[in-house]
Scaffold this motif. Structure first.
Motif, PDB file in Angstrom:
ATOM      1  N   PHE A   1      -2.874  12.005   6.128  1.00 34.40           N
ATOM      2  CA  PHE A   1      -2.460  12.343   7.377  1.00 34.40           C
ATOM      3  C   PHE A   1      -1.176  11.703   7.879  1.00 34.40           C
ATOM      4  CE2 PHE A   1      -2.980  11.696  12.158  1.00 34.40           C
ATOM      5  CZ  PHE A   1      -3.895  13.029  12.446  1.00 34.40           C
ATOM      6  N   GLY A   2      -0.265  12.572   8.157  1.00 28.04           N
ATOM      7  CA  GLY A   2       1.144  12.018   8.213  1.00 28.04           C
ATOM      8  C   GLY A   2       1.503  12.124   9.570  1.00 28.04           C
ATOM      9  N   MET A   3       0.795  12.014  10.617  1.00 29.94           N
ATOM     10  CA  MET A   3       1.387  11.816  11.993  1.00 29.94           C
ATOM     11  C   MET A   3       0.433  10.426  12.646  1.00 29.94           C
ATOM     12  SD  MET A   3       1.250  15.530  13.478  1.00 29.94           S
ATOM     13  CE  MET A   3      -0.429  15.785  12.768  1.00 29.94           C
ATOM     14  N   ASN A   4       0.767  10.205  13.782  1.00 25.56           N
ATOM     15  CA  ASN A   4       0.181   9.179  14.582  1.00 25.56           C
ATOM     16  C   ASN A   4      -1.201   9.542  15.412  1.00 25.56           C
ATOM     17  OD1 ASN A   4       1.374  10.487  16.669  1.00 25.56           O
ATOM     18  ND2 ASN A   4       2.374   8.580  17.324  1.00 25.56           N
TER      19      ASN A   4
ATOM     20  N   ASN B   1       6.568  13.548  10.135  1.00 26.27           N
ATOM     21  CA  ASN B   1       5.901  14.221  11.228  1.00 26.27           C
ATOM     22  C   ASN B   1       5.599  13.159  12.288  1.00 26.27           C
ATOM     23  OD1 ASN B   1       5.940  16.671  10.120  1.00 26.27           O
ATOM     24  ND2 ASN B   1       4.256  16.260   8.746  1.00 26.27           N
ATOM     25  N   GLY B   2       6.599  12.710  12.908  1.00 32.18           N
ATOM     26  CA  GLY B   2       6.145  11.832  14.085  1.00 32.18           C
ATOM     27  C   GLY B   2       6.204  10.335  13.543  1.00 32.18           C
ATOM     28  N   VAL B   3       6.005   9.440  14.443  1.00 30.05           N
ATOM     29  CA  VAL B   3       6.118   7.911  14.086  1.00 30.05           C
ATOM     30  C   VAL B   3       4.757   7.403  13.665  1.00 30.05           C
ATOM     31  CG1 VAL B   3       6.768   5.830  14.792  1.00 30.05           C
ATOM     32  CG2 VAL B   3       7.884   7.717  15.713  1.00 30.05           C
ATOM     33  N   PRO B   4       4.467   7.160  12.633  1.00 28.63           N
ATOM     34  CA  PRO B   4       2.933   6.720  12.184  1.00 28.63           C
ATOM     35  C   PRO B   4       2.651   5.256  12.928  1.00 28.63           C
ATOM     36  CG  PRO B   4       4.458   6.851  10.393  1.00 28.63           C
ATOM     37  CD  PRO B   4       5.441   6.969  11.481  1.00 28.63           C
ATOM     38  N   GLY B   5       1.523   5.589  13.587  1.00 31.56           N
ATOM     39  CA  GLY B   5       1.112   4.429  14.329  1.00 31.56           C
ATOM     40  C   GLY B   5      -0.333   4.697  15.051  1.00 31.56           C
ATOM     41  N   PHE B   6      -0.395   4.356  16.153  1.00 27.49           N
ATOM     42  CA  PHE B   6      -1.589   4.389  16.962  1.00 27.49           C
ATOM     43  C   PHE B   6      -1.466   4.275  18.509  1.00 27.49           C
ATOM     44  CE2 PHE B   6      -2.043   0.458  15.296  1.00 27.49           C
ATOM     45  CZ  PHE B   6      -1.886  -0.497  16.162  1.00 27.49           C
ATOM     46  N   THR B   7      -2.112   5.067  19.563  1.00 25.53           N
ATOM     47  CA  THR B   7      -2.040   4.612  20.736  1.00 25.53           C
ATOM     48  C   THR B   7      -3.492   4.034  21.188  1.00 25.53           C
ATOM     49  OG1 THR B   7      -2.742   6.689  21.816  1.00 25.53           O
ATOM     50  CG2 THR B   7      -0.496   6.220  21.664  1.00 25.53           C
ATOM     51  N   GLN B   8      -4.334   4.351  20.483  1.00 24.79           N
ATOM     52  CA  GLN B   8      -5.872   3.774  20.637  1.00 24.79           C
ATOM     53  C   GLN B   8      -6.772   3.928  19.475  1.00 24.79           C
ATOM     54  OE1 GLN B   8      -9.624   5.378  23.317  1.00 24.79           O
ATOM     55  NE2 GLN B   8      -7.820   6.147  24.044  1.00 24.79           N
ATOM     56  N   LEU B   9      -7.245   2.783  19.245  1.00 28.45           N
ATOM     57  CA  LEU B   9      -8.212   2.522  18.153  1.00 28.45           C
ATOM     58  C   LEU B   9      -9.621   2.553  18.394  1.00 28.45           C
ATOM     59  CD1 LEU B   9      -5.923   0.342  15.994  1.00 28.45           C
ATOM     60  CD2 LEU B   9      -6.151   2.817  15.684  1.00 28.45           C
ATOM     61  N   THR B  10     -10.675   2.995  18.298  1.00 28.57           N
ATOM     62  CA  THR B  10     -11.917   2.941  18.514  1.00 28.57           C
ATOM     63  C   THR B  10     -12.800   2.520  17.291  1.00 28.57           C
ATOM     64  OG1 THR B  10     -11.601   4.665  20.096  1.00 28.57           O
ATOM     65  CG2 THR B  10     -13.960   3.965  19.458  1.00 28.57           C
ATOM     66  N   PRO B  11     -13.215   1.426  17.150  1.00 28.25           N
ATOM     67  CA  PRO B  11     -13.853   1.021  16.015  1.00 28.25           C
ATOM     68  C   PRO B  11     -15.242   1.662  15.756  1.00 28.25           C
ATOM     69  CG  PRO B  11     -14.025  -1.060  17.655  1.00 28.25           C
ATOM     70  CD  PRO B  11     -13.167   0.207  18.167  1.00 28.25           C
ATOM     71  N   LYS B  12     -15.842   1.521  14.702  1.00 27.91           N
ATOM     72  CA  LYS B  12     -17.109   1.925  14.429  1.00 27.91           C
ATOM     73  C   LYS B  12     -17.822   0.658  13.855  1.00 27.91           C
ATOM     74  CE  LYS B  12     -20.038   5.468  12.462  1.00 27.91           C
ATOM     75  NZ  LYS B  12     -20.243   6.848  11.761  1.00 27.91           N
TER      76      LYS B  12
ATOM     77  N   TYR C   1       0.817  -1.297  -0.155  1.00 33.43           N
ATOM     78  CA  TYR C   1       0.133  -0.052   0.019  1.00 33.43           C
ATOM     79  C   TYR C   1       0.817   1.191  -0.030  1.00 33.43           C
ATOM     80  CZ  TYR C   1      -3.463  -3.388   1.353  1.00 33.43           C
ATOM     81  OH  TYR C   1      -4.496  -4.489   1.347  1.00 33.43           O
ATOM     82  N   PRO C   2       1.585   1.492  -1.221  1.00 32.33           N
ATOM     83  CA  PRO C   2       2.425   2.694  -1.234  1.00 32.33           C
ATOM     84  C   PRO C   2       1.668   4.058  -0.858  1.00 32.33           C
ATOM     85  CG  PRO C   2       1.897   1.886  -3.510  1.00 32.33           C
ATOM     86  CD  PRO C   2       1.396   1.118  -2.483  1.00 32.33           C
ATOM     87  N   GLY C   3       2.281   4.993  -0.247  1.00 32.32           N
ATOM     88  CA  GLY C   3       1.457   6.138   0.055  1.00 32.32           C
ATOM     89  C   GLY C   3       2.542   7.340   0.032  1.00 32.32           C
ATOM     90  N   THR C   4       2.438   8.188   0.935  1.00 31.12           N
ATOM     91  CA  THR C   4       3.021   9.524   0.859  1.00 31.12           C
ATOM     92  C   THR C   4       3.517   9.658   2.407  1.00 31.12           C
ATOM     93  OG1 THR C   4       1.283  10.720   1.187  1.00 31.12           O
ATOM     94  CG2 THR C   4       2.369  10.664  -1.057  1.00 31.12           C
ATOM     95  N   PRO C   5       4.521   8.881   2.900  1.00 29.06           N
ATOM     96  CA  PRO C   5       4.896   8.942   4.196  1.00 29.06           C
ATOM     97  C   PRO C   5       5.637  10.404   4.383  1.00 29.06           C
ATOM     98  CG  PRO C   5       6.601   7.605   2.726  1.00 29.06           C
ATOM     99  CD  PRO C   5       5.425   7.716   2.011  1.00 29.06           C
ATOM    100  N   THR C   6       5.538  10.748   5.618  1.00 22.86           N
ATOM    101  CA  THR C   6       6.165  11.979   6.310  1.00 22.86           C
ATOM    102  C   THR C   6       7.171  11.654   7.393  1.00 22.86           C
ATOM    103  OG1 THR C   6       4.510  12.655   7.838  1.00 22.86           O
ATOM    104  CG2 THR C   6       3.895  13.175   5.628  1.00 22.86           C
TER     105      THR C   6
END
Length: 362
Positions: free
Chosen positions: A345-348, A303-314, A296-301
């Motif tokens: 969205f270039g940040m985590n 600005n911080g480490v890509p990722g998550f600390t909390q995911l809330t599903p819908k 899944y190529p994209g446009t990495p930046t």
């Protein structure tokens, strides 16, 4: 008027009163008369926010966060109005990497503090009570230089991931359990011979610890921590060729982020591989579908480490940042269904929640 000018005004001499004649509640110092002191509350220098937790309080949807500064503030924020409801001080804390809302209604905080005399870093555990607006210092996590991760079980027990590398003075990275009923800490010991437990999750009697600086995921029985198994070896073998194309002979770095969403455990391996893998908690197997940059190529930046600390599903859908974009993950089936939303969205994501803001016209 700015906070700085208010502070200066509070300590400016009151020229309107003759020396030696203090105003009501004031005092004379060095021939100058000062008016009554005014407490403006704790002042925070160079603040930054590193995590959020979301919940409800008195019928309102609220967010909890803490500033990272010399003397950290726990803040309760009204999500709809974007205003601070109340604030409490954690005076020894300089950084907060993880916040979790426990079933008992308390807010658990894994913090990094300073020793009062030596100023050495130490891992700390705090509990914030929204009802009383008090932040309670529970204890120093013995042997740690810092705490990096935090998970909570159905009985409001906490599992804390630590860091420490100075042999003889600090333990290396381990999981430490806080028992909510007794207030006692239990050390599970070093995890997979690593210095960091950078991410952690709890599910059905087991803790899943993500390590660094060499990335692995270790499943630990919380009732008998000697029973543990490295479950990431199978995943790294499955994606070995794709990772090797990026890393060469270097090991896979941090299992930096981890979150349970439904029956899936999402693990973000950071660094050059920058990939999120999916572990089925019911079958004990890794999915061959994964968020990998080559797929899944994209446009990495930067600005911080890509990722998550909390995911809330819908429903069965989760959203997370990946390769400079927002990725959409459908998790209701036997395998994750991955697509890119096209939203840059270039940040985590340091905490997320769904909120109904229709009354605000949004």
């Amino acid at each position: 008027m700015s906070t700085l000018s208010l502070l200066l005004a509070a300590f400016a001499p009151a020229h309107g009163a003759p020396a030696g004649e203090a105003g009501q509640g004031g005092r004379e110092i060095g021939g100058y008369t000062f008016q009554e002191e005014v407490d403006f509350g704790p002042q925070v220098m160079a603040p930054r926010v590193q995590d959020f937790a979301f919940g409800t309080f008195n019928g309102k949807q609220v967010a909890y966060t803490a500033t990272a500064s010399d003397g950290s503030l726990v803040n309760m924020i009204d999500v709809e109005t974007n205003t601070v409801i109340q604030t409490a001080l954690m005076d020894s804390v300089n950084a907060v990497w993880k916040i979790e809302l426990a079933p008992n209604g308390k807010v658990y905080i894994a913090a990094i503090g300073n020793e009062p005399v030596t100023n050495d870093l130490r891992g700390e555990f705090w509990i914030y009570d929204p009802a009383t607006n008090e932040a309670e210092f529970i204890d120093v996590i013995e042997g740690s230089q810092s705490t990096w991760s935090l998970a909570v079980d159905e009985n409001s027990n906490a599992y804390i991931g630590t860091y420490g590398v100075q042999e003889g003075k600090h333990r290396a990275g381990e999981v430490v359990k806080y028992d909510a009923a007794t207030g006692e800490f239990t050390h599970f010991g070093r995890i997979d011979n690593n210095d960091y437990v950078r991410s952690i999750e709890y599910h059905d009697g087991y803790v899943y610890a993500g390590t660094g600086s060499v990335g692995s995921v270790v499943k630990i029985d919380v009732n008998d921590p000697t029973k543990r198994k490295n479950i990431s070896d199978a995943a790294l073998a499955m994606f070995g060729d794709e990772f090797k194309a990026v890393l060469g002979d270097k090991p896979v770095p941090f299992a930096y982020d981890m979150q349970k969403v439904g029956k899936w455990l999402l693990v973000n391996f950071s660094g050059p591989v920058s990939s999120t893998l999916f572990y089925n908690l019911e079958t004990g197997e890794w999915s061959s579908e994964a968020l990998i940059p080559s797929r899944y190529p994209g446009t990495p930046t930067q600005n911080g480490v890509p990722g998550f600390t909390q995911l809330t599903p819908k429903g069965d859908t989760a959203y997370l940042t990946f390769n400079g974009n927002v990725a959409k993950i459908e998790l209701g089936g036997d395998a994750p269904e991955i697509s890119m939303t096209g939203v840059p969205f270039g940040m985590n994501m340091r905490g997320q929640a769904w909120a109904d803001l229709s009354e605000l016209g949004l």
